[in-house]
Design an enzyme around this catalytic site. Structure first.
Site, PDB file in Angstrom:
ATOM      1  N   GLY A  10     104.626   5.273  49.957  1.00 26.50           N
ATOM      2  CA  GLY A  10     103.446   6.074  49.614  1.00 26.50           C
ATOM      3  C   GLY A  10     102.792   6.656  50.852  1.00 26.50           C
ATOM      4  O   GLY A  10     102.464   5.927  51.802  1.00 26.50           O
ATOM      5  N   ALA A  11     102.644   7.979  50.854  1.00 23.84           N
ATOM      6  CA  ALA A  11     101.970   8.645  51.990  1.00 23.84           C
ATOM      7  C   ALA A  11     100.583   9.118  51.559  1.00 23.84           C
ATOM      8  O   ALA A  11     100.197  10.257  51.783  1.00 23.84           O
ATOM      9  CB  ALA A  11     102.816   9.809  52.495  1.00 23.84           C
ATOM     10  N   TYR A  13      96.338   7.625  51.333  1.00 26.40           N
ATOM     11  CA  TYR A  13      95.391   7.160  52.351  1.00 26.40           C
ATOM     12  C   TYR A  13      95.862   5.877  53.029  1.00 26.40           C
ATOM     13  O   TYR A  13      95.878   5.770  54.253  1.00 26.40           O
ATOM     14  CB  TYR A  13      94.002   6.932  51.739  1.00 26.40           C
ATOM     15  CG  TYR A  13      93.359   8.207  51.307  1.00 26.40           C
ATOM     16  CD1 TYR A  13      92.755   9.039  52.237  1.00 26.40           C
ATOM     17  CD2 TYR A  13      93.376   8.607  49.988  1.00 26.40           C
ATOM     18  CE1 TYR A  13      92.172  10.233  51.852  1.00 26.40           C
ATOM     19  CE2 TYR A  13      92.798   9.799  49.591  1.00 26.40           C
ATOM     20  CZ  TYR A  13      92.197  10.604  50.525  1.00 26.40           C
ATOM     21  OH  TYR A  13      91.636  11.789  50.144  1.00 26.40           O
ATOM     22  N   ASN A  37     107.959   8.795  50.356  1.00 21.09           N
ATOM     23  CA  ASN A  37     106.938   9.397  49.490  1.00 21.09           C
ATOM     24  C   ASN A  37     107.600  10.414  48.568  1.00 21.09           C
ATOM     25  O   ASN A  37     108.598  11.033  48.924  1.00 21.09           O
ATOM     26  CB  ASN A  37     105.875  10.098  50.357  1.00 21.09           C
ATOM     27  CG  ASN A  37     104.641  10.474  49.573  1.00 21.09           C
ATOM     28  OD1 ASN A  37     104.035   9.632  48.917  1.00 21.09           O
ATOM     29  ND2 ASN A  37     104.260  11.744  49.617  1.00 21.09           N
ATOM     30  N   LYS A  38     106.983  10.573  47.393  1.00 17.45           N
ATOM     31  CA  LYS A  38     107.534  11.465  46.363  1.00 17.45           C
ATOM     32  C   LYS A  38     107.637  12.912  46.855  1.00 17.45           C
ATOM     33  O   LYS A  38     108.580  13.612  46.557  1.00 17.45           O
ATOM     34  CB  LYS A  38     106.574  11.392  45.171  1.00 17.45           C
ATOM     35  CG  LYS A  38     107.165  11.793  43.861  1.00 17.45           C
ATOM     36  CD  LYS A  38     106.112  11.673  42.776  1.00 17.45           C
ATOM     37  CE  LYS A  38     106.209  10.360  42.041  1.00 17.45           C
ATOM     38  NZ  LYS A  38     105.241  10.187  40.992  1.00 17.45           N
ATOM     39  N   GLU A 170      82.160  13.923  39.629  1.00 19.28           N
ATOM     40  CA  GLU A 170      82.533  14.896  40.678  1.00 19.28           C
ATOM     41  C   GLU A 170      83.228  16.113  40.054  1.00 19.28           C
ATOM     42  O   GLU A 170      82.996  17.252  40.465  1.00 19.28           O
ATOM     43  CB  GLU A 170      83.450  14.236  41.720  1.00 19.28           C
ATOM     44  CG  GLU A 170      82.690  13.268  42.634  1.00 19.28           C
ATOM     45  CD  GLU A 170      83.346  13.076  43.991  1.00 19.28           C
ATOM     46  OE1 GLU A 170      84.587  12.993  44.041  1.00 19.28           O
ATOM     47  OE2 GLU A 170      82.616  13.026  44.998  1.00 19.28           O
ATOM     48  N   ASP A 301      94.978   1.220  46.105  1.00 17.43           N
ATOM     49  CA  ASP A 301      94.665   1.059  44.680  1.00 17.43           C
ATOM     50  C   ASP A 301      95.535   0.015  43.971  1.00 17.43           C
ATOM     51  O   ASP A 301      95.195  -0.434  42.879  1.00 17.43           O
ATOM     52  CB  ASP A 301      94.833   2.399  43.950  1.00 17.43           C
ATOM     53  CG  ASP A 301      93.705   3.371  44.263  1.00 17.43           C
ATOM     54  OD1 ASP A 301      92.847   3.046  45.097  1.00 17.43           O
ATOM     55  OD2 ASP A 301      93.691   4.466  43.660  1.00 17.43           O
ATOM     56  N   GLN A 319      88.138   4.892  51.015  1.00 17.84           N
ATOM     57  CA  GLN A 319      87.536   4.200  52.153  1.00 17.84           C
ATOM     58  C   GLN A 319      88.188   2.832  52.371  1.00 17.84           C
ATOM     59  O   GLN A 319      88.606   2.487  53.483  1.00 17.84           O
ATOM     60  CB  GLN A 319      86.023   4.030  51.909  1.00 17.84           C
ATOM     61  CG  GLN A 319      85.324   3.385  53.052  1.00 17.84           C
ATOM     62  CD  GLN A 319      83.824   3.143  52.830  1.00 17.84           C
ATOM     63  OE1 GLN A 319      83.167   2.654  53.721  1.00 17.84           O
ATOM     64  NE2 GLN A 319      83.298   3.474  51.675  1.00 17.84           N
ATOM     65  N   LYS A 379      78.914  14.470  52.653  1.00 16.13           N
ATOM     66  CA  LYS A 379      80.198  14.379  51.944  1.00 16.13           C
ATOM     67  C   LYS A 379      81.296  15.110  52.728  1.00 16.13           C
ATOM     68  O   LYS A 379      82.422  14.620  52.859  1.00 16.13           O
ATOM     69  CB  LYS A 379      80.042  14.997  50.547  1.00 16.13           C
ATOM     70  CG  LYS A 379      81.296  14.988  49.706  1.00 16.13           C
ATOM     71  CD  LYS A 379      81.555  13.619  49.118  1.00 16.13           C
ATOM     72  CE  LYS A 379      82.778  13.617  48.227  1.00 16.13           C
ATOM     73  NZ  LYS A 379      83.064  12.283  47.714  1.00 16.13           N
TER      74      LYS A 379
HETATM   75  C1  LIG Z   1      89.168  13.047  41.743  1.00 20.35           C
HETATM   76  C2  LIG Z   1      89.020  11.807  42.575  1.00 20.35           C
HETATM   77  C3  LIG Z   1      87.966  11.700  43.470  1.00 20.35           C
HETATM   78  C4  LIG Z   1      87.854  10.571  44.281  1.00 20.35           C
HETATM   79  N1  LIG Z   1      86.823  10.521  45.169  1.00 20.35           N
HETATM   80  C5  LIG Z   1      86.728   9.481  46.021  1.00 20.35           C
HETATM   81  C6  LIG Z   1      85.719   9.455  47.042  1.00 20.35           C
HETATM   82  O1  LIG Z   1      84.894  10.367  47.131  1.00 20.35           O
HETATM   83  N2  LIG Z   1      85.682   8.403  47.891  1.00 20.35           N
HETATM   84  C7  LIG Z   1      86.605   7.392  47.835  1.00 20.35           C
HETATM   85  O2  LIG Z   1      86.553   6.474  48.684  1.00 20.35           O
HETATM   86  N3  LIG Z   1      87.568   7.360  46.886  1.00 20.35           N
HETATM   87  C8  LIG Z   1      87.665   8.378  45.970  1.00 20.35           C
HETATM   88  N4  LIG Z   1      88.661   8.391  45.021  1.00 20.35           N
HETATM   89  C9  LIG Z   1      89.613   7.261  44.959  1.00 20.35           C
HETATM   90  C10 LIG Z   1      90.701   7.413  46.034  1.00 20.35           C
HETATM   91  O3  LIG Z   1      91.265   8.685  45.989  1.00 20.35           O
HETATM   92  C11 LIG Z   1      91.798   6.345  45.889  1.00 20.35           C
HETATM   93  O4  LIG Z   1      91.198   5.088  45.847  1.00 20.35           O
HETATM   94  C12 LIG Z   1      92.776   6.443  47.070  1.00 20.35           C
HETATM   95  O5  LIG Z   1      93.491   7.653  47.005  1.00 20.35           O
HETATM   96  C13 LIG Z   1      93.756   5.269  47.072  1.00 20.35           C
HETATM   97  O6  LIG Z   1      94.613   5.369  48.181  1.00 20.35           O
HETATM   98  P1  LIG Z   1      96.118   4.837  48.059  1.00 20.35           P
HETATM   99  O7  LIG Z   1      96.726   4.911  49.410  1.00 20.35           O
HETATM  100  O8  LIG Z   1      96.143   3.535  47.349  1.00 20.35           O
HETATM  101  O9  LIG Z   1      96.816   5.892  47.066  1.00 20.35           O
HETATM  102  P2  LIG Z   1      96.953   7.471  47.144  1.00 20.35           P
HETATM  103  O10 LIG Z   1      96.099   8.039  48.200  1.00 20.35           O
HETATM  104  O11 LIG Z   1      96.769   7.954  45.753  1.00 20.35           O
HETATM  105  O12 LIG Z   1      98.473   7.677  47.574  1.00 20.35           O
HETATM  106  C14 LIG Z   1      99.571   7.248  46.795  1.00 20.35           C
HETATM  107  C15 LIG Z   1     100.805   7.978  47.296  1.00 20.35           C
HETATM  108  O13 LIG Z   1     101.961   7.400  46.681  1.00 20.35           O
HETATM  109  C16 LIG Z   1     102.818   8.431  46.227  1.00 20.35           C
HETATM  110  N5  LIG Z   1     103.586   7.911  45.090  1.00 20.35           N
HETATM  111  C17 LIG Z   1     103.096   7.454  43.929  1.00 20.35           C
HETATM  112  N6  LIG Z   1     104.100   7.026  43.134  1.00 20.35           N
HETATM  113  C18 LIG Z   1     105.240   7.232  43.815  1.00 20.35           C
HETATM  114  C19 LIG Z   1     106.613   6.982  43.525  1.00 20.35           C
HETATM  115  N7  LIG Z   1     107.004   6.444  42.376  1.00 20.35           N
HETATM  116  N8  LIG Z   1     107.530   7.327  44.451  1.00 20.35           N
HETATM  117  C20 LIG Z   1     107.153   7.872  45.650  1.00 20.35           C
HETATM  118  N9  LIG Z   1     105.877   8.107  45.975  1.00 20.35           N
HETATM  119  C21 LIG Z   1     104.923   7.799  45.073  1.00 20.35           C
HETATM  120  C22 LIG Z   1     101.877   9.554  45.830  1.00 20.35           C
HETATM  121  O14 LIG Z   1     102.555  10.802  45.802  1.00 20.35           O
HETATM  122  C23 LIG Z   1     100.820   9.471  46.940  1.00 20.35           C
HETATM  123  O15 LIG Z   1     101.201  10.227  48.063  1.00 20.35           O
HETATM  124  C24 LIG Z   1      88.800   9.515  44.178  1.00 20.35           C
HETATM  125  C25 LIG Z   1      89.866   9.599  43.266  1.00 20.35           C
HETATM  126  C26 LIG Z   1      89.977  10.744  42.470  1.00 20.35           C
HETATM  127  C27 LIG Z   1      91.143  10.852  41.502  1.00 20.35           C
END
Ligand SMILES: Cc1cc2nc3c(=O)[nH]c(=O)nc-3n(C[C@H](O)[C@H](O)[C@H](O)COP(=O)(O)OP(=O)(O)OC[C@H]3O[C@@H](n4cnc5c(N)ncnc54)[C@H](O)[C@@H]3O)c2cc1C
Length: 405
Positions: A10-11, A13, A37-38, A170, A301, A319, A379
């Site tokens: 996963g690429a 955050y 990453n996808k 939002e 997440d 964050q 923001k």
């Molecule tokens: C509309 C919206 C607004 C938000 N606003 C805020 C905010 O203001 N502040 C805040 O702190 N949080 C916010 N969030 C929450 C925040 O975006 C997530 O908590 C954060 O992105 C989680 O990071 P992560 O690294 O776990 O996953 P992500 O950043 O979602 O990255 C997951 C990565 O895994 C890749 N992936 C997924 N499945 C596969 C697979 N099967 N094969 C290969 N790759 C895959 C995806 O393409 C993606 O690149 C918001 C969320 C949304 C939807």
């Protein structure tokens, strides 16, 4: 001797933060680092509501992963992960397998529909760039079609948002700014457009102070949003939703656009891979490793960490995912270097800002309540900081948000 192989899934955050820190902590001879990453691009998930409403082009919310990784130290594989075999130390992709010595899983979340009838089929969720583009185009198509039909179908101008949490609010902020533009573009009377927000719990934005929430609700109402709080979506259909309060007769809200933003669960890969989880989130150890697996970290997440002060899990946010990434990288580097004194994760809450469109917001930053223009500026500072943390000044200059007022 073979170098240990570190694989990061996963690429987003969490994943990018881990890799960009790891490439600084480890030399090329210390380990082989692979990022999978996808897509070839990273997207700012926290900006997807803007791309969905059409207030920001989807190309603005993404950038090429290869621009922020050191390609002499990190191999990037574009691929879709189907499953992880933790005991065999293998990641199964749709077109192959990758073995690992150390694994970091940061695959983000999936939409949670709680089994509500019809949501899977008829509702959109703001989950990735493709989904955001589809939502924007779907809304535009409804507006464009409305005036071409002899018999006017008002449901084309009706949008239901399920969920008044962070994402729902939002999105509504952006949508209410976008609607006047759409009305002008497609010759539509603004009064004909209906925006309904349905929230099952009695609280809008439960993590915020009530004064700030009242400010947000009043602003969105003044821009035409109809709130139904303490009211559940009971069923989604092709032409609308059934909603109702407990013990009351359900009522129908006709709408051709239904956006579901009332919940997330960890990526389905977690359950498919047999990890013990709660709604796809694994309760990780303090050092972010999966109980029972000394070589597997789960962050962002897909992970679950309890906030001891209130005895509830921290909500999944960018964050916290980025902070996980920093600690995870240091811990992986220690394991690679044969050290055992891993660092425990401690969340440093810098506050949260919820945007209400491009020029308004509410938030609490370093314990101080803010709203209006100052919150909106903050923001954008937060958005730019996230870019800076991963890609430095050059990425901020390329993708940052500079229209502060
Ligand atoms: C509309 C919206 C607004 C938000 N606003 C805020 C905010 O203001 N502040 C805040 O702190 N949080 C916010 N969030 C929450 C925040 O975006 C997530 O908590 C954060 O992105 C989680 O990071 P992560 O690294 O776990 O996953 P992500 O950043 O979602 O990255 C997951 C990565 O895994 C890749 N992936 C997924 N499945 C596969 C697979 N099967 N094969 C290969 N790759 C895959 C995806 O393409 C993606 O690149 C918001 C969320 C949304 C939807």
């Amino acid at each position: 001797m073979r170098k240990p192989r570190v694989v990061v899934l996963g690429a987003g955050y969490g994943g990018l933060m881990t890799v960009t820190r790891l490439q600084k902590l480890l030399g090329s001879n210390d380990a082989e680092i692979i990022l999978i990453n996808k897509n070839e691009y990273h997207y700012e998930t926290t900006w997807l509501h803007e791309a969905s409403a059409g207030t920001l082009h989807h190309d603005r919310v993404r950038y090429d992963v290869k621009n922020v990784i050191n390609r002499s130290k990190v191999e990037f594989i574009k691929g879709t992960i189907e499953k992880i075999n933790p005991d065999e130390k293998k990641v199964i992709l749709e077109n192959g397998e990758v073995e690992f010595d150390y694994l970091v899983i940061s695959l983000g979340s999936d939409s949670e529909t709680f089994g509500i009838k019809g949501l899977d089929k008829y509702a959109f969720a703001i989950t990735n760039v493709n989904a955001a583009r589809q939502i924007r185009e779907h809304i535009e198509y409804q507006f464009a079609t409305y005036n071409t039909e002899e018999e006017k179908d008002e449901t084309r101008l009706s949008i239901v948002v399920g969920g008044a949490g962070f994402t729902g609010i939002e999105f509504l902020g952006e949508l209410t700014n976008r609607i006047p533009e759409l009305c002008e573009e497609y010759d539509i009377d603004r009064k004909k457009v209906r925006i309904t927000c349905v929230e099952a719990s009695p609280m809008v934005l439960p993590q915020f102070d009530r004064d700030l929430v009242n400010y947000a609700i009043a602003l969105l109402e003044s821009k035409g949003v109809e709130f139904h709080i303490g009211t559940a979506v009971q069923e989604a259909r092709e032409d609308g939703v059934l909603i109702g309060k407990k013990d009351e007769e359900p009522q129908e809200v006709k709408a051709r656009t239904i956006i579901w933003s009332a919940g997330v669960r960890g990526n389905s890969i977690i359950e498919k891979s047999g990890f013990e989880s709660m709604r796809g989130r694994v309760k990780v150890n303090n050092d972010l490793r999966v109980p029972g697996y000394d070589n597997i970290f789960i962050i962002g997440d897909c992970s679950l960490i309890i906030n001891e002060e209130i005895n509830r899990p921290y909500p999944p946010t960018a964050q916290i995912a980025m902070q996980h990434g920093e600690v995870c990288a240091r811990n992986v580097a220690k394991l690679v270097q044969g050290k055992t004194d891993l660092e425990n994760f401690v969340f440093d809450d810098k506050g949260t800002v919820c945007s209400l469109g491009e020029d308004d917001a509410i938030g609490v930053v370093f314990g101080k309540k803010i709203k209006g223009t100052s919150a909106s500026v903050m923001k954008k500072v937060i958005d730019n900081r996230a870019l800076f943390m991963v890609g430095g000044t050059s990425l901020v200059l390329k993708k940052g948000k500079f229209k502060l007022l």
